[in-house]
Design an enzyme around this catalytic site. Structure first.
Site: not given
Ligand code: IMP
Ligand code: MG
Length: 182
Positions: A48, A105, A108, A136, A170
């Site tokens: 979302k 969005d 991470d 990040k 949001r």
């Molecule tokens: P990843 O798989 O660790 O790269 O995380 C990616 C997903 O986790 C993103 O699409 C976000 O929906 C969520 N996410 C990662 N970091 C944050 C944050 O700082 N705030 C809110 N959602 C996050």
């Molecule tokens: Mg996401």
């Protein structure tokens, strides 16, 4: 209408103000307009969290455009990635021979975007690029290419402009942050 004190006193602190977001989104749209000149683009909104970013950027993309929506869930209500990615809404239109751009969005660990790109590659698009509003760099655990990136941030937990914590925040027009352990 002014915000009630009850709401404004609990608002997350500002990390990226609205004007800065809007001007960066316009720059990213210009880059895409330039790179895809003469082509039709299939723009995929990762739900979302990307819904506001996506709505803003596609309205500045001056190319023939098809919009698709892919629902993924990776966090549950926690602040740390589970590493497990669930597809909650799939795309049923074929992506074969399409020029696909994925709009995310925030990256991470990179696990979500890397899972999405490898799964969409099997659908044989003509090209596949990624666009993320935030990333990040200190948290990356995979080798991932982000072709269009809005902003690098620290390891704050970002909220607002579509991005949530446990379904909240949001609606904020800016990117704010929550302290860990919130
Ligand atoms: P990843 O798989 O660790 O790269 O995380 C990616 C997903 O986790 C993103 O699409 C976000 O929906 C969520 N996410 C990662 N970091 C944050 C944050 O700082 N705030 C809110 N959602 C996050
Ligand atoms: Mg996401």
């Amino acid at each position: 209408m002014p915000m009630s004190n009850e709401k404004s006193s609990k608002l997350p602190k500002v990390l990226i103000p609205e004007v800065k977001l809007q001007s960066r989104v316009a720059e990213l749209a210009q880059e895409i307009n330039h790179d895809y000149k003469g082509k039709e683009v299939t723009a995929i909104c990762i739900l979302k969290g990307s819904f506001i970013f996506f709505s803003d950027i596609i309205r500045q993309i001056d190319l023939p455009l098809v919009c698709e929506f892919l629902g993924v869930s990776s966090y549950g209500n926690k602040m740390v990635s589970s590493g497990e990615v669930k597809i909650t809404l799939d795309i049923h239109e074929p992506l074969e021979k399409k020029h696909v751009i994925i709009f995310e969005d925030i990256v991470d660990s990179g696990l979500t975007l890397s899972y999405i790109t490898s799964s969409l590659k099997t659908r044989k698009p003509a090209s596949l690029k990624t666009c993320s509003l935030l990333m990040k760099p200190d948290c990356l655990k995979t080798d991932i290419d982000i072709d269009y990136l809005g902003f690098k941030i620290g390891n704050e937990f970002a909220v607002g402009y579509g991005i949530d914590f446990a379904g909240k925040h949001r609606e904020l027009p800016y990117i704010g942050y929550l302290e860990h352990g919130h």
